[in-house]
Design a protein around this motif. Structure first.
Motif, mmCIF file in Angstrom:
data_model
loop_
_atom_site.group_PDB
_atom_site.id
_atom_site.type_symbol
_atom_site.label_atom_id
_atom_site.label_comp_id
_atom_site.label_asym_id
_atom_site.label_seq_id
_atom_site.Cartn_x
_atom_site.Cartn_y
_atom_site.Cartn_z
ATOM 1 N N SER A 1 0.858 -1.185 0.000
ATOM 2 C CA SER A 1 0.000 0.000 0.000
ATOM 3 C C SER A 1 0.888 1.226 0.000
ATOM 4 O O SER A 1 1.821 1.321 0.790
ATOM 5 N N SER A 2 0.569 2.153 -0.896
ATOM 6 C CA SER A 2 1.345 3.377 -1.015
ATOM 7 C C SER A 2 0.590 4.511 -0.342
ATOM 8 O O SER A 2 -0.601 4.689 -0.588
ATOM 9 N N GLU A 3 1.290 5.236 0.493
ATOM 10 C CA GLU A 3 0.648 6.314 1.229
ATOM 11 C C GLU A 3 0.759 7.660 0.538
ATOM 12 O O GLU A 3 -0.091 8.523 0.734
ATOM 13 N N VAL A 4 1.807 7.863 -0.195
ATOM 14 C CA VAL A 4 1.982 9.143 -0.877
ATOM 15 C C VAL A 4 2.494 8.916 -2.290
ATOM 16 O O VAL A 4 3.322 8.060 -2.518
ATOM 17 N N PRO A 5 1.978 9.694 -3.259
ATOM 18 C CA PRO A 5 2.500 9.563 -4.626
ATOM 19 C C PRO A 5 3.921 10.104 -4.681
ATOM 20 O O PRO A 5 4.221 11.116 -4.095
ATOM 21 N N GLN A 6 4.806 9.394 -5.321
ATOM 22 C CA GLN A 6 6.197 9.807 -5.294
ATOM 23 C C GLN A 6 6.989 9.066 -6.340
ATOM 24 O O GLN A 6 6.452 8.270 -7.110
ATOM 25 N N ASN A 7 8.264 9.304 -6.264
ATOM 26 C CA ASN A 7 9.203 8.735 -7.195
ATOM 27 C C ASN A 7 9.683 7.361 -6.762
ATOM 28 O O ASN A 7 10.588 6.802 -7.362
ATOM 29 N N LEU A 8 9.100 6.801 -5.715
ATOM 30 C CA LEU A 8 9.591 5.570 -5.134
ATOM 31 C C LEU A 8 8.580 4.448 -5.293
ATOM 32 O O LEU A 8 7.384 4.688 -5.463
ATOM 33 N N SER A 9 9.060 3.230 -5.189
ATOM 34 C CA SER A 9 8.189 2.053 -5.193
ATOM 35 C C SER A 9 8.716 1.062 -4.171
ATOM 36 O O SER A 9 9.862 1.175 -3.709
ATOM 37 N N ALA A 10 7.874 0.122 -3.778
ATOM 38 C CA ALA A 10 8.287 -0.889 -2.807
ATOM 39 C C ALA A 10 7.853 -2.252 -3.294
ATOM 40 O O ALA A 10 6.879 -2.385 -4.034
ATOM 41 N N SER A 11 8.598 -3.257 -2.852
ATOM 42 C CA SER A 11 8.236 -4.634 -3.184
ATOM 43 C C SER A 11 8.511 -5.525 -1.991
ATOM 44 O O SER A 11 9.369 -5.220 -1.149
ATOM 45 N N ARG A 12 7.776 -6.618 -1.939
ATOM 46 C CA ARG A 12 7.961 -7.597 -0.865
ATOM 47 C C ARG A 12 8.042 -8.970 -1.521
ATOM 48 O O ARG A 12 7.051 -9.685 -1.609
ATOM 49 N N PRO A 13 9.223 -9.338 -1.968
ATOM 50 C CA PRO A 13 9.372 -10.610 -2.678
ATOM 51 C C PRO A 13 9.322 -11.832 -1.772
ATOM 52 O O PRO A 13 8.991 -12.933 -2.234
ATOM 53 N N GLN A 14 9.663 -11.651 -0.512
ATOM 54 C CA GLN A 14 9.617 -12.737 0.460
ATOM 55 C C GLN A 14 8.938 -12.237 1.729
ATOM 56 O O GLN A 14 8.830 -11.037 1.954
ATOM 57 N N ASP A 15 8.537 -13.173 2.565
ATOM 58 C CA ASP A 15 7.756 -12.832 3.751
ATOM 59 C C ASP A 15 8.425 -11.782 4.632
ATOM 60 O O ASP A 15 7.776 -10.890 5.173
ATOM 61 N N ARG A 16 9.750 -11.894 4.778
ATOM 62 C CA ARG A 16 10.443 -11.018 5.712
ATOM 63 C C ARG A 16 11.436 -10.098 5.013
ATOM 64 O O ARG A 16 12.411 -9.657 5.622
ATOM 65 N N GLN A 17 11.174 -9.800 3.756
ATOM 66 C CA GLN A 17 12.048 -8.920 2.993
ATOM 67 C C GLN A 17 11.229 -7.812 2.367
ATOM 68 O O GLN A 17 10.205 -8.049 1.722
ATOM 69 N N PHE A 18 11.708 -6.588 2.539
ATOM 70 C CA PHE A 18 10.994 -5.416 2.019
ATOM 71 C C PHE A 18 12.013 -4.545 1.317
ATOM 72 O O PHE A 18 13.053 -4.214 1.880
ATOM 73 N N ILE A 19 11.720 -4.164 0.077
ATOM 74 C CA ILE A 19 12.682 -3.419 -0.727
ATOM 75 C C ILE A 19 12.075 -2.096 -1.169
ATOM 76 O O ILE A 19 10.926 -2.051 -1.611
#
Lengths: 113, 115
Positions: free
Chosen positions: B57-75
């Motif tokens: 879930s994205s809270e603010v529009p921006q130049n960034l993105s996030a991914s969660r490829p594994q249960d305990r990994q956040f990029i």
């Protein structure tokens, strides 16, 4: 959206003095979390308050929740240089859980030896 | 016990370059994961949160993105950094589900400077 105002923004005290930091919410507080941050580091969880009138203590730090005033206060007794840092309050949503927190802008505390 | 790691600790990148910040959590399963940005003298701004693999879930529009490829990994990523992306980035986790009052627990942070 909920807003948290912390006061004062910065505080300088002599070692041994008592101090109070306030966190005031624009909306009803369902859960209030206090954190401490040293510059350039992550946040350390201090304590969480959920019920009106609730008071918790950890070592020389006491936090209270005044539900009617939509405010929480953090009181440090006999401050030490180790208490120096940034104190941030975070408010939960209506669930009171830590799932989503809105943070204040922090209070910078300096303790002079 | 649970631990949370972030790397790198500091990063200096030119404008227009890509970004990848990584966060991993140990000692818990299916945590809620968060990315925050802290600008100098300001509070924490929630950027992204995730309740499960692939759920962002994205809270603010921006130049960034996030991914969660594994249960305990956040990029946290960007294809092209802007000067305004400079700041202190913090990853945090909380217990699974919506009712935990256990708190959010933070990593040591990454200081990003975009030149």
């Amino acid at each position: 959206s909920q807003e948290l105002e912390q006061s004062p923004q910065s505080l300088i005290v002599q070692e041994g003095k008592n101090l109070t930091i306030n966190c005031t919410s624009s909306k009803t507080l369902y859960g209030l979390y206090w954190y401490k941050q040293k510059y350039g580091e992550g946040l350390i969880f201090l304590m969480m308050l959920q019920k009106g009138g609730e008071e918790k203590s950890h070592e020389k730090i006491t936090a209270k929740l005044d539900e009617k005033k939509q405010q929480s206060s953090l009181h440090i007794t006999a401050s030490q240089p180790s208490h120096a840092g940034i104190y941030l309050c975070g408010a939960s949503d209506i669930t009171g859980s830590a799932r989503q927190l809105t943070f204040g802008s922090g209070t910078q505390l300096t303790v002079l030896p | 016990s649970q631990t949370i790691h972030q790397w790198p600790a500091t990063l200096v990148q030119p404008v227009g370059s890509p970004l990848s910040l990584e966060c991993t959590v140990e000692g818990t399963s299916n945590p809620n994961l968060y990315w925050y940005r802290q600008a100098a003298g300001r509070g924490l701004q929630l950027l992204f949160y995730s309740v499960g693999i692939g759920q962002i879930s994205s809270e603010v529009p921006q130049n960034l993105s996030a991914s969660r490829p594994q249960d305990r990994q956040f990029i946290l990523s960007s294809k092209k950094l802007l000067l305004s992306d400079s700041g202190f980035y913090l990853c945090a986790w909380s217990k699974a589900g919506g009712g935990s009052t256990f708190g959010q627990f933070f990593g040591p942070g990454t200081r990003l400077t975009v030149l």
